[in-house]
Design a protein around this motif. Structure first.
Motif, short mmCIF file in Angstrom:
data_model
loop_
_atom_site.label_atom_id
_atom_site.label_comp_id
_atom_site.label_asym_id
_atom_site.label_seq_id
_atom_site.Cartn_x
_atom_site.Cartn_y
_atom_site.Cartn_z
N GLY A 152 0.80 -1.20 0.00
CA GLY A 152 0.00 0.00 0.00
C GLY A 152 0.84 1.26 0.00
N SER A 153 0.19 2.39 -0.26
CA SER A 153 0.86 3.70 -0.25
C SER A 153 -0.17 4.75 0.13
N LYS A 154 0.28 5.99 0.23
CA LYS A 154 -0.62 7.07 0.59
C LYS A 154 -1.77 7.23 -0.41
N SER A 155 -1.49 6.90 -1.68
CA SER A 155 -2.48 7.12 -2.72
C SER A 155 -3.57 6.06 -2.78
N SER B 225 0.98 2.81 15.32
CA SER B 225 -0.41 3.16 15.02
C SER B 225 -0.54 3.46 13.54
N PRO B 226 -1.76 3.42 13.01
CA PRO B 226 -1.94 3.79 11.60
C PRO B 226 -1.46 5.20 11.30
N ALA B 227 -1.59 6.11 12.27
CA ALA B 227 -1.17 7.50 12.04
C ALA B 227 0.33 7.61 11.87
N GLN B 228 1.10 6.68 12.46
CA GLN B 228 2.57 6.74 12.38
C GLN B 228 3.13 5.94 11.21
N HIS B 229 2.28 5.17 10.53
CA HIS B 229 2.77 4.32 9.44
C HIS B 229 3.01 5.16 8.19
N PRO B 230 4.23 5.17 7.65
CA PRO B 230 4.53 6.04 6.50
C PRO B 230 3.97 5.55 5.18
N ARG B 231 3.57 4.27 5.11
CA ARG B 231 3.14 3.72 3.82
C ARG B 231 1.67 3.32 3.79
N ILE B 232 0.94 3.52 4.87
CA ILE B 232 -0.46 3.13 4.89
C ILE B 232 -1.28 4.06 3.98
N ASP C 286 -4.46 6.30 2.78
CA ASP C 286 -5.39 7.17 3.50
C ASP C 286 -6.71 6.44 3.75
N GLU C 287 -7.09 5.59 2.81
CA GLU C 287 -8.35 4.86 2.95
C GLU C 287 -8.29 3.88 4.13
N GLU C 288 -7.20 3.09 4.23
CA GLU C 288 -7.10 2.13 5.31
C GLU C 288 -6.94 2.84 6.66
N LYS C 289 -6.16 3.89 6.68
CA LYS C 289 -5.95 4.65 7.91
C LYS C 289 -7.28 5.23 8.41
N ARG C 290 -8.04 5.83 7.53
CA ARG C 290 -9.31 6.45 7.91
C ARG C 290 -10.30 5.38 8.39
N ASP C 291 -10.31 4.24 7.71
CA ASP C 291 -11.23 3.17 8.08
C ASP C 291 -10.91 2.61 9.47
N LEU C 292 -9.62 2.36 9.74
CA LEU C 292 -9.23 1.82 11.04
C LEU C 292 -9.52 2.80 12.17
N GLU C 293 -9.14 4.04 11.98
CA GLU C 293 -9.35 5.04 13.03
C GLU C 293 -10.83 5.25 13.32
N MET C 294 -11.65 5.21 12.28
CA MET C 294 -13.09 5.40 12.47
C MET C 294 -13.70 4.21 13.21
N ARG C 295 -13.31 2.99 12.83
CA ARG C 295 -13.88 1.81 13.47
C ARG C 295 -13.42 1.66 14.92
N ILE C 296 -12.18 2.04 15.21
CA ILE C 296 -11.68 1.97 16.59
C ILE C 296 -12.39 3.02 17.45
N ALA C 297 -12.49 4.26 16.93
CA ALA C 297 -13.17 5.32 17.68
C ALA C 297 -14.64 5.00 17.88
N ASP C 298 -15.26 4.43 16.84
CA ASP C 298 -16.68 4.08 16.92
C ASP C 298 -16.91 3.00 17.97
N GLY C 299 -16.04 2.01 18.00
CA GLY C 299 -16.20 0.91 18.94
C GLY C 299 -15.99 1.33 20.38
N GLU C 300 -15.08 2.28 20.60
CA GLU C 300 -14.80 2.74 21.96
C GLU C 300 -15.64 3.95 22.35
N GLY C 301 -16.51 4.37 21.44
CA GLY C 301 -17.38 5.49 21.76
C GLY C 301 -16.66 6.83 21.80
#
Length: 483
Positions: free
Chosen positions: A5-8, A214-221, A223-238
């Motif tokens: 994967g990459s930023k694009s 974390s996804p935020a620190q990963h240089p090659r993740i 944007d789609e995967e990063k946004r999806d993970l962060e949203m699902r983690i935040a959603d699950g923890e309220g």
């Protein structure tokens, strides 16, 4: 095609999938670095030699050492001198500086020390004692480091499956025994340490290149995967978790749910160490059947435990995510299955364990069931206090690390006069009590509700369980409304 994967955009393999693979391999190689000496030392020690610190040549022109039984056991046990020192600090340090440095750094140093093991043996008996203690020191910090990594990378309702990756250590044990046996017979005992150390070294380099905290620190993740993970983690923890600046030690030590995890883990590990390390002696001495000489039978318990860990963890997350069962009910059900069933099986062993075929079956099935701990209490720290999951697991593993030593002492006391079925029955009854006691403690005090001291701020939802993630249709509907 972009592999990682990459930023694009996403690649063929997501960064989360890479993390899972690296953790599985990491725990396989972690246990490999731990148990390689237990296999190699059989060929390293010269038998029937009375001169201390002398050495002779083996059949493949390798030096063997004249360590007596006491020295041999001291070398094997020195690993735990360092191991128990870093369990709790390792979990806390992973919460502060990140699991990437703690797990990867611990494996890197342990790999280097493994490569240096033959040289340490040649130098002096006390040098190998110190080296093994430092090996335990670095590996002790690795196990609790993984829980904080799950908090950053894995949505709450999927964490059981991730914790099951830790049981890949069983695969490591199952593979290390035949591989090391082959190396010893063809190349010599020193090759065991060079090969396993080199494997760990290569893995460590790849870990630092491929894994980030974390996804935020990963240089090659992407944007789609990063946004999806962060949203699902935040959603699950309220979105209600604010990490405190200090560890609430008083709350942790006075927490019944924390002690339910610690005590149950100690009982489970005590049973595991006894079955794996001590009962083969019973099979050999009493039943005249050496299970360690049967490669298939000796590896079955390890393989069975890993497969049960994967299957049960998948089912646990599915039950929680669908809302079929609460987190509390799920954790208690699988903990009962994993800890109390082996206890009942030991009752069978206490009455009818004189039969070799039955004994092998009981031990194998017992470890198979025990693999379900990943769906039970082993993932529970992530439910009740994700911000301090490393600290809680470090505390649990520190106390449970004494299980191997304690089981050795208990077996030695109960069978010191004679090793017969009548004396070993007392060992089986100790296991019955230990397993069932651990299961009952968790049934009474275990919970899946998040603890108020997990967060620096108090929210109305504190004291409730983490909720299942929103269905994809709901998420898409929210996106449309926002747009």
């Amino acid at each position: 095609m972009i592999l990682f994967g990459s930023k694009s955009g996403p690649g063929f393999v997501s960064c989360q999938q890479v993390l899972n693979v690296m953790v599985i391999l990491g725990f396989m190689f972690n246990y490999m670095l731990r148990v390689n000496l237990t296999i190699a030392i059989v060929d390293m020690v010269e038998t029937n030699v009375s001169v201390a610190n002398s050495s002779t040549k083996s059949r493949i022109d390798e030096t063997r050492f004249s360590w007596d039984s006491e020295q041999k056991n001291a070398i094997l046990g020195s690993f735990f001198w360092g191991y128990v020192l870093t369990e709790l600090p390792g979990g806390r340090m992973a919460e502060i500086v990140g699991a990437r440095k703690i797990f990867g750094g611990g494996m890197l140093m342990a790999s280097i020390l493994t490569i240096l093991t033959p040289a340490a043996c040649y130098l002096n008996y006390y040098v190998i004692l110190i080296l093994r203690a430092f090996l335990g020191f670095f590996l002790g910090a690795t196990w609790p480091a993984i829980q904080p990594l799950a908090v950053s990378w894995i949505p709450p309702m999927e964490r059981s499956k991730f914790i099951a990756n830790m049981m890949a250590s069983s695969l490591g044990a199952a593979l290390t025994m035949p591989v090391c046996g082959f190396l010893i017979s063809t190349v010599g005992w020193a090759s065991v340490f060079y090969v396993t150390g080199a494997v760990g070294l290569v893995w460590s380099i790849l870990w630092f290149f491929l894994v980030f905290d974390s996804p935020a620190q990963h240089p090659r993740i992407s944007d789609e995967e990063k946004r999806d993970l962060e949203m699902r983690i935040a959603d699950g923890e309220g979105g209600r978790s604010v990490r405190p600046s200090n560890v609430p030690w008083k709350n942790i030590f006075l927490s019944a749910p924390v002690w339910a995890i610690v005590i149950t883990h100690a009982c489970s590990v005590f049973g595991y160490f006894t079955v794996v390390n001590q009962l083969p002696s019973y099979m050999k001495d009493v039943l005249k059947f050496n299970i360690k000489e049967n490669g298939l039978l000796s590896s079955l318990p390890y393989l069975g435990k890993y497969f049960m860990a994967v299957i049960s963890s998948y089912l646990a997350d599915r039950l929680r995510k669908s809302g079929t069962m609460s987190t509390t009910a799920t954790r208690k059900m699988f903990t009962t299955f994993a800890v109390m069933l082996p206890g009942f099986l030991m009752i069978v062993e206490a009455f009818w364990g004189i039969n070799a075929a039955l004994s092998v079956s009981v031990f194998t099935i017992s470890l198979f069931f025990n693999g379900a701990v990943t769906a039970g209490y082993l993932a529970n720290a992530l439910d009740i206090a994700p911000n301090f999951s490393g600290t809680i697991f470090g505390l649990a593993n520190t106390l449970s690390s004494f299980g191997g030593w304690l089981s050795t002492k208990i077996v030695a006391v109960l069978t010191k006069d004679e090793s017969t079925f009548d004396t070993w029955k007392y060992v089986f009854w100790v296991l019955v009590f230990t397993y069932i006691f651990g299961g009952l403690v968790y049934l009474i005090f275990g919970t899946g509700k998040i603890q108020h001291w997990n967060s620096a701020k108090t929210y109305p939802e504190d004291g409730k369980e983490l909720q299942p993630l929103k269905k994809q249709a709901d998420i898409e509907r929210e996106k449309e409304l926002i747009a």
